[in-house]
Motif scaffolding. Structure first.
Motif, PDB file in Angstrom:
ATOM      1  N   ARG A  14       0.839  -1.210   0.000  1.00  0.00           N
ATOM      2  CA  ARG A  14       0.000   0.000   0.000  1.00  0.00           C
ATOM      3  C   ARG A  14       0.870   1.255   0.000  1.00  0.00           C
ATOM      4  N   THR A  15       0.327   2.325  -0.590  1.00  0.00           N
ATOM      5  CA  THR A  15       1.011   3.606  -0.519  1.00  0.00           C
ATOM      6  C   THR A  15       0.021   4.704  -0.188  1.00  0.00           C
ATOM      7  N   TYR A  16       0.565   5.792   0.383  1.00  0.00           N
ATOM      8  CA  TYR A  16      -0.250   6.967   0.684  1.00  0.00           C
ATOM      9  C   TYR A  16       0.011   8.024  -0.388  1.00  0.00           C
ATOM     10  N   ILE A  17      -1.026   8.359  -1.137  1.00  0.00           N
ATOM     11  CA  ILE A  17      -0.942   9.382  -2.178  1.00  0.00           C
ATOM     12  C   ILE A  17      -1.853  10.533  -1.756  1.00  0.00           C
ATOM     13  N   MET A  18      -1.358  11.763  -1.931  1.00  0.00           N
ATOM     14  CA  MET A  18      -2.161  12.917  -1.527  1.00  0.00           C
ATOM     15  C   MET A  18      -2.065  13.991  -2.609  1.00  0.00           C
ATOM     16  N   VAL A  19      -3.246  14.464  -3.059  1.00  0.00           N
ATOM     17  CA  VAL A  19      -3.270  15.639  -3.928  1.00  0.00           C
ATOM     18  C   VAL A  19      -3.200  16.846  -3.006  1.00  0.00           C
ATOM     19  N   SER A 128       4.317   8.285  -0.844  1.00  0.00           N
ATOM     20  CA  SER A 128       5.247   7.706   0.140  1.00  0.00           C
ATOM     21  C   SER A 128       6.525   7.231  -0.542  1.00  0.00           C
ATOM     22  N   ASP A 129       7.670   7.373   0.179  1.00  0.00           N
ATOM     23  CA  ASP A 129       8.957   7.017  -0.441  1.00  0.00           C
ATOM     24  C   ASP A 129       9.487   5.648  -0.030  1.00  0.00           C
ATOM     25  N   SER A 130       8.792   4.941   0.864  1.00  0.00           N
ATOM     26  CA  SER A 130       9.186   3.571   1.215  1.00  0.00           C
ATOM     27  C   SER A 130       7.954   2.859   1.756  1.00  0.00           C
ATOM     28  N   VAL A 131       8.009   1.532   1.780  1.00  0.00           N
ATOM     29  CA  VAL A 131       6.885   0.753   2.312  1.00  0.00           C
ATOM     30  C   VAL A 131       6.653   1.108   3.781  1.00  0.00           C
ATOM     31  N   GLU A 132       7.752   1.287   4.530  1.00  0.00           N
ATOM     32  CA  GLU A 132       7.638   1.607   5.961  1.00  0.00           C
ATOM     33  C   GLU A 132       6.963   2.966   6.144  1.00  0.00           C
ATOM     34  N   ASN A 133       7.419   3.970   5.375  1.00  0.00           N
ATOM     35  CA  ASN A 133       6.803   5.294   5.483  1.00  0.00           C
ATOM     36  C   ASN A 133       5.357   5.275   5.021  1.00  0.00           C
TER      37      ASN A 133
END
Ligand code: IDP
Length: 160
Positions: A14-19, A128-133
């Motif tokens: 999963r990743t966090y994407i934000m406009v 996000s720049d890594s899976v952990e972040n």
């Protein structure tokens, strides 16, 4: 640990994407959602919200000492953002490629920043720049009940 690694490397990354506020103001929410949908990633959570300073200080905890941080804070507080969680194989790294470089002028045409913006302080989106972040950021911006579990009909046509 091995099991956790396999889990994270699977199709459920999963990743966090934000406009960001400029992307929302400029009517680019649909374009950015569309790119992730068309690529085949699965939308797990989505909301328009006004971030607070406290949340932004946590989100950007590694940048609070940077000289540009006050401007970044003002920018991110200037209006609503569209927060999203996207899921799929390699979505963190692929999402960063789809966004382009932090500085839009170094972003190739075809990337989101390379197609829609010019300045680093108005670069319309976050990824996000890594899976952990990604997991850390998802936990900051979403509660568990805002993330939905559902089966996309196209899954067998996306993954071998
Ligand atoms: P990222 O968003 O590509 O992960 P970060 O280094 O985490 O890049 O920086 C977060 C955000 O802070 C950037 O997207 C950009 O909006 C802003 N930023 C980064 N570096 C600068 C700078 O040198 N001047 C102004 N704003 C910056």
């Amino acid at each position: 640990v091995a099991r956790a690694r396999v889990h994270m490397a699977g199709n459920d990354e999963r990743t966090y994407i934000m406009v960001k506020p400029d992307g929302v103001q400029r009517g680019l929410v649909g374009q950015i959602i569309g790119r992730f949908e068309q690529r085949g990633y699965q939308l797990k959570g989505l909301k328009l919200m006004q971030p607070t300073e406290a949340l932004l200080r946590q989100h950007y905890n590694e940048l609070v000492t940077k000289a540009f941080f006050p401007r970044l804070l003002e920018y991110m507080l200037s209006g609503p953002v569209c927060a999203m969680v996207w899921e799929g194989k390699g979505v963190v790294a692929t999402g960063r490629m789809m966004l382009g470089a932090t500085n839009p002028q170094a972003s190739a045409p075809g990337t989101i920043r390379g197609d829609y913006c010019i300045d680093v302080g108005k670069n319309i989106c976050h990824g996000s720049d890594s899976v952990e972040n990604a997991e850390r950021e998802i936990g900051l911006w979403f509660s568990a009940d805002e993330l939905l579990s559902w089966t996309p009909h196209s899954r067998p046509w996306l993954y071998e």
